[in-house]
Every structure is written in structure tokens, then in C-alpha cells.
Write an enzyme that holds these catalytic residues in place. Sequence first.
Site, mmCIF file in Angstrom:
data_model
loop_
_atom_site.group_PDB
_atom_site.id
_atom_site.type_symbol
_atom_site.label_atom_id
_atom_site.label_comp_id
_atom_site.label_asym_id
_atom_site.label_seq_id
_atom_site.Cartn_x
_atom_site.Cartn_y
_atom_site.Cartn_z
ATOM 1 N N GLY A 1 46.371 32.227 35.969
ATOM 2 C CA GLY A 1 45.964 33.498 36.568
ATOM 3 C C GLY A 1 45.209 33.238 37.841
ATOM 4 O O GLY A 1 44.106 33.743 38.058
ATOM 5 N N HIS A 2 45.794 32.396 38.691
ATOM 6 C CA HIS A 2 45.213 32.074 39.999
ATOM 7 C C HIS A 2 46.272 31.368 40.844
ATOM 8 O O HIS A 2 47.361 31.049 40.340
ATOM 9 C CB HIS A 2 43.964 31.197 39.852
ATOM 10 N N ALA A 3 45.916 31.144 42.104
ATOM 11 C CA ALA A 3 46.797 30.380 43.001
ATOM 12 C C ALA A 3 45.990 29.212 43.570
ATOM 13 O O ALA A 3 44.756 29.181 43.468
ATOM 14 C CB ALA A 3 47.300 31.274 44.131
#
Length: 134
Positions: A49-51
Site C-alpha cells: 500500500g505504497h510506492a
Amino acid sequence: MQKPEIINLPKFEDPRGNLSFIEEFKHIPFKIERVYWIYDVPGGQVRGGHAFKKQQEFIVALSGSFDVVVDDGTIKQTFSLNRSYYGLYIPAGYWRQMQNFSTNSLAVVLSSTHYSEEDYIRDYKNFLEYLQVR
Ligand code: TYD
């Protein structure tokens, strides 16, 4: 620009048990700076849930199964990982989430960078803004 893709790994089938392996720059397009793994995931939990701005990664389901949802800001693609002889390559600059972990699943992640919190984009709105300015 590079895209997320499934990469098949060598597989030596043997009556004694099978063997696969990964060599940097040969099976994956980066130098391995770090290896981490995700395990004992309770049912229904979501990881990621991130980049990442710089980190490229290669994810293998060493045991069990899970899905990786990869998002370029416009299109979401879901990759199901459930064999230890292939993995998912994710270039930098993609939002990604890991979900649907089976019981006793084990995800190993090979990373092109050392751990750095500054490399994370943890807010989806910031991610969309980052795509505009990078
Ligand atoms: P994080 O990457 O946020 O987990 P996930 O994306 O699966 O939800 O990592 C969780 C925490 O673990 C993070 O706050 C710091 C720590 N961590 C390290 O110290 N080194 C590492 O290599 C990783 C991947 C995480």
C-alpha cells in the site's frame, strides 16, 4: 519505460526435490541490495500500500500464494503468485499492495536498495502528484 512483469526462473526438477535460483542482472534487471520476507500474515491482512521512488523489486511466493496489485496511477493490474519458480518484477514508481495471503504463505522480496523511509510514497494523493512531476 520498464513495466511490471512475471519473470520465470530456472527450475531443476529432481526426484529429490526441485531447485530454483536467482542471479542479479541475469534473471532480474538490478543488483540485489536487500532481501526481506513477509510471513505469518493473518487471514484478510494487506501489506504494502505504497510506492517507491527508486526501489525496484522482485517478489516470489516461496510458499503458499498471494496477489500483488500494481497500479501506475491509471491502470491496476493483479498478479497472482503461487509458485516458487517465478516472480513479479516491479520497477520504481508503481503503487503496489499485497493481499489474499494463504495460510503459511511466505513472500520473499529482493530489493535494489537498502531500506530508506525517504524512498517511500505512502499517501496515494502524493503518489499521483509525484507521477506528474518526476
Ligand atoms: P513496510 O515496508 O512499511 O511494510 P509493508 O509495506 O509490507 O506494509 O515496512 C514495515 C516496517 O518495517 C517499516 O516501518 C520499517 C521496517 N522495515 C525495515 O526496517 N527494513 C526493511 O527492509 C523493511 C522492508 C521494513
